[in-house]
Design an enzyme around this catalytic site. Structure first.
Site, PDB file in Angstrom:
ATOM      1  N   VAL A  60       0.804  -1.222   0.000  1.00 52.19           N
ATOM      2  CA  VAL A  60       0.000   0.000   0.000  1.00 52.19           C
ATOM      3  C   VAL A  60       0.840   1.277   0.000  1.00 52.19           C
ATOM      4  O   VAL A  60       0.316   2.355  -0.290  1.00 52.19           O
ATOM      5  CB  VAL A  60      -0.962  -0.010   1.208  1.00 52.19           C
ATOM      6  N   TYR A  61       2.137   1.188   0.284  1.00 47.16           N
ATOM      7  CA  TYR A  61       2.961   2.396   0.315  1.00 47.16           C
ATOM      8  C   TYR A  61       3.064   2.984  -1.091  1.00 47.16           C
ATOM      9  O   TYR A  61       3.675   2.385  -1.990  1.00 47.16           O
ATOM     10  CB  TYR A  61       4.370   2.097   0.846  1.00 47.16           C
ATOM     11  N   SER A  62       2.469   4.142  -1.254  1.00 48.85           N
ATOM     12  CA  SER A  62       2.388   4.795  -2.568  1.00 48.85           C
ATOM     13  C   SER A  62       1.821   3.848  -3.624  1.00 48.85           C
ATOM     14  O   SER A  62       2.207   3.888  -4.792  1.00 48.85           O
ATOM     15  CB  SER A  62       3.753   5.328  -3.010  1.00 48.85           C
TER      16      SER A  62
END
Length: 326
Positions: A60-62
């Site tokens: 989900v990071y970026s």
């Protein structure tokens, strides 16, 4: 750099883990302070030069950009067998049905998506980012077991949940002969110590490696109370964690500054040294947005606080509202 076994496994990790939430695209994700690839690569390279072999990211990071950046950097700067790569699953990756969570469908799809972005055949540690209240834990644990048995992950871990939930997951895995969690990535620092009540004792008993996130309380432990930063001004997630307790936490920050001044070292070193002496903490997850952010965490590995210093730092703490578990 020191290296230790990762909980009850034979895998060696550096005592500092580089968190990769800072790497991505500030234009497409909620963290406006994130670094783009050209700014991220020198930090990853420097971490490797300093002996850090443990890197933590998430799908989900970026929305996957962090994994892509980390994967390309590792391919260019490191030997794959010498580094430990962790990524996570749970967060919302697309609109519509099945865009998030820990169903068998999501886990088996997302591990393939993460490996494609990382350009790797496997990850060393596959972590459930949060507890999924809408999926039976039996379904989740069996799917994770299948991920390990397929060779796509070496170990599995968990993050940010209640101790009863973590114990239930461990029990379900053991009862069915499935792969057990070997790590817990929880919220732990001098300003937030609620994990000491239940989670840390459980992890000690079960020989689980603890890898605390937000060890610097999103920068609040690194500077004077009156100072600010772009992250402190724009990171609404961090503000939701700490703004409600600013009056209670201020004295802890002041005591941290005093210990650092008395020793002639940085606040970062003192705060991380405090974490590193908390059994069974293995490797705090440290973020960096500048090259100079890496030297102090590495130096902290060799700092040993006295019992009197630990007591001085811990004494002002008061109970906090639980944050981060959902």
């Amino acid at each position: 750099m020191e290296y230790v076994k990762f909980g009850n496994t034979g895998m060696d990790v550096s005592r500092i883990c580089l968190g990769c939430m800072s790497f991505g695209d500030p234009d497409t994700w909620l963290h406006k302070w994130a670094l783009k690839e050209e700014e991220s690569r020198p930090i990853i390279k420097r971490a490797l030069e300093l002996g850090i072999n443990f890197f933590d990211t998430a799908n989900v990071y970026s929305l996957g950009r962090s994994e892509e950046i980390l994967g390309r950097a590792i391919k260019d700067f490191a030997k794959r067998d010498e580094v430990v790569i962790a990524t996570k699953v749970h967060g919302k990756m697309h609109e519509g049905p099945n865009g998030s969570g820990l169903s068998r469908k999501s886990i088996l799809s997302e591990i393939d998506n993460s490996l494609k972005r990382l350009d790797m055949d496997y990850v060393d540690l596959y972590i459930i980012h949060r507890w999924d209240y809408n999926t039976p834990i039996e379904e989740t644990m069996e799917a994770l077991h299948d991920v390990v048995k397929s060779g796509k992950a070496r170990y599995i871990g968990a993050s940010a949940m209640y101790a009863w939930q973590f114990q239930k997951a461990l029990h379900v895995a053991e009862k069915n002969g499935w792969t057990r969690f070997v790590s817990m990535q929880d919220h732990l620092n001098l300003l937030y110590r609620e994990e000491e009540r239940e989670m840390l004792p459980l992890c000690r008993e079960e020989k689980i490696a603890v890898t605390p996130y937000s060890p610097m309380a999103s920068g609040r432990l690194t500077r004077d109370w009156s100072e600010t930063s772009k992250r402190m001004e724009t990171d609404n997630v961090a503000r939701s964690k700490y703004d409600a307790t600013v009056d209670k936490d201020r004295i802890i920050v002041e005591r941290l500054a005093q210990v650092a001044a008395d020793r002639g070292i940085s606040r970062v070193e003192v705060a991380l040294a405090w974490l590193l002496q908390k059994e069974p903490v293995v490797a705090p997850i440290v973020g960096a947005t500048k090259l100079e952010h890496l030297g102090k965490p590495v130096a902290a590995v060799s700092v040993i606080l006295t019992p009197a210093e630990v007591a001085f730092l811990e004494e002002p703490y008061v109970p906090h509202i639980i944050v981060g578990h959902s």
